[in-house]
Design a protein around this motif. Sequence first.
Motif, mmCIF file in Angstrom:
data_model
loop_
_atom_site.group_PDB
_atom_site.id
_atom_site.type_symbol
_atom_site.label_atom_id
_atom_site.label_comp_id
_atom_site.label_asym_id
_atom_site.label_seq_id
_atom_site.Cartn_x
_atom_site.Cartn_y
_atom_site.Cartn_z
ATOM 1 N N SER A 103 0.851 -1.196 0.000
ATOM 2 C CA SER A 103 0.000 0.000 0.000
ATOM 3 C C SER A 103 0.885 1.243 0.000
ATOM 4 C CB SER A 103 -0.885 0.006 1.253
ATOM 5 O OG SER A 103 -0.079 0.222 2.410
ATOM 6 N N GLY A 104 0.257 2.404 -0.128
ATOM 7 C CA GLY A 104 1.006 3.656 -0.090
ATOM 8 C C GLY A 104 1.767 3.834 1.203
ATOM 9 N N GLN A 109 7.057 3.500 4.100
ATOM 10 C CA GLN A 109 7.947 2.937 5.118
ATOM 11 C C GLN A 109 9.149 2.236 4.486
ATOM 12 O OE1 GLN A 109 5.077 0.559 7.218
ATOM 13 N NE2 GLN A 109 4.310 2.286 8.406
ATOM 14 N N ALA A 110 8.920 1.502 3.413
ATOM 15 C CA ALA A 110 10.025 0.817 2.721
ATOM 16 C C ALA A 110 11.002 1.835 2.148
ATOM 17 C CB ALA A 110 9.476 -0.090 1.622
ATOM 18 N N LEU A 111 10.479 2.878 1.512
ATOM 19 C CA LEU A 111 11.346 3.901 0.928
ATOM 20 C C LEU A 111 12.123 4.646 2.014
ATOM 21 C CD1 LEU A 111 9.001 5.309 -1.879
ATOM 22 C CD2 LEU A 111 10.915 3.695 -2.113
ATOM 23 N N GLN A 113 13.125 3.380 4.837
ATOM 24 C CA GLN A 113 14.204 2.476 5.260
ATOM 25 C C GLN A 113 15.370 2.539 4.270
ATOM 26 O OE1 GLN A 113 13.323 -1.719 5.885
ATOM 27 N NE2 GLN A 113 15.444 -2.210 5.440
ATOM 28 N N MET A 114 15.048 2.758 3.001
ATOM 29 C CA MET A 114 16.097 2.835 1.976
ATOM 30 C C MET A 114 16.764 4.216 1.948
ATOM 31 S SD MET A 114 14.388 0.413 -1.013
ATOM 32 C CE MET A 114 13.905 1.775 -1.966
ATOM 33 N N GLY A 115 16.283 5.147 2.787
ATOM 34 C CA GLY A 115 16.915 6.452 2.887
ATOM 35 C C GLY A 115 16.225 7.560 2.118
ATOM 36 N N TYR A 116 15.057 7.306 1.577
ATOM 37 C CA TYR A 116 14.326 8.322 0.832
ATOM 38 C C TYR A 116 13.391 9.071 1.775
ATOM 39 C CZ TYR A 116 15.933 5.898 -3.327
ATOM 40 O OH TYR A 116 16.712 5.331 -4.293
ATOM 41 N N ASN A 117 13.515 10.379 1.787
ATOM 42 C CA ASN A 117 12.651 11.228 2.606
ATOM 43 C C ASN A 117 11.610 11.844 1.676
ATOM 44 O OD1 ASN A 117 11.552 12.750 4.637
ATOM 45 N ND2 ASN A 117 13.152 14.322 4.582
ATOM 46 N N LEU A 118 10.594 11.043 1.355
ATOM 47 C CA LEU A 118 9.571 11.462 0.402
ATOM 48 C C LEU A 118 8.225 11.571 1.106
ATOM 49 C CD1 LEU A 118 10.726 9.033 -2.422
ATOM 50 C CD2 LEU A 118 11.169 11.499 -2.297
ATOM 51 N N PHE A 122 3.609 11.453 -2.368
ATOM 52 C CA PHE A 122 4.429 10.894 -3.449
ATOM 53 C C PHE A 122 4.297 9.379 -3.480
ATOM 54 C CE2 PHE A 122 8.376 9.244 -5.279
ATOM 55 C CZ PHE A 122 8.352 9.877 -6.516
ATOM 56 N N SER A 123 4.321 8.742 -2.319
ATOM 57 C CA SER A 123 4.154 7.282 -2.254
ATOM 58 C C SER A 123 2.797 6.866 -2.802
ATOM 59 C CB SER A 123 4.321 6.785 -0.817
ATOM 60 O OG SER A 123 5.628 7.033 -0.368
ATOM 61 N N GLU A 124 1.767 7.615 -2.452
ATOM 62 C CA GLU A 124 0.424 7.316 -2.970
ATOM 63 C C GLU A 124 0.370 7.488 -4.484
ATOM 64 O OE1 GLU A 124 -2.178 5.878 -1.650
ATOM 65 O OE2 GLU A 124 -1.325 5.800 0.369
ATOM 66 N N THR A 125 1.048 8.502 -4.996
ATOM 67 C CA THR A 125 1.106 8.714 -6.443
ATOM 68 C C THR A 125 1.763 7.519 -7.128
ATOM 69 O OG1 THR A 125 1.175 11.113 -6.187
ATOM 70 C CG2 THR A 125 2.002 10.224 -8.271
#
Length: 185
Positions: A103-104, A109-111, A113-118, A122-125
């Motif tokens: 889900s968004g 949360q996954a992004l 953990q990978m270091g993306y501050n989004l 944006f995740s929902e998009t």
Amino acid sequence: RINHTGWCRRIEEKEMNSKAYQWFQTVDTDRSGFINLKELKQALVNSNWSSFNDETCLMMINMFDKTRSGRMDLFGFSALWDFMQRWRAMFQQYDRDRSGCISGMELQQALAQMGYNLSPQFSETLVQRFTVRGARPGIQLDRFIHVCTQLQSMTQVFRERDTSMTGNIRLSYEDFLSGAVTRLM
């Protein structure tokens, strides 16, 4: 005279993951010694047993095809095997409801953990863009791999140009397209 090439090749084969080797033998249906796009697509499935999409399979072939022949040898396939195991583990870690889709919120949360501050927006998009048409909202494994790999590639292009590490860059439209084309296509 010692044949170092043959000796090194045998050592590499022994060190190769035996599961990857077995899978390669199964996937190489035409027994050519290479995996092409059609064979890879037939071998990869999401948790709902749907095949991986063509775009993601082509991206993976391009990533692991060192000869640019449109197919992978056993060593490229072994690298793909390791790549897939890492992404599958991350996907399963964040697919907390075990729906087979991210889900968004789970993607956010996954992004992170990978270091993306989004932003959550944006995740929902991304989820809206990569959800299979007609299916419930969420990103399946194949599209999750595709999204994350593209983000990594675009981030690398950005970092190469952000030499002062400010988080801002200035570039022409053609520079942007050149970076995108060399990383994404």
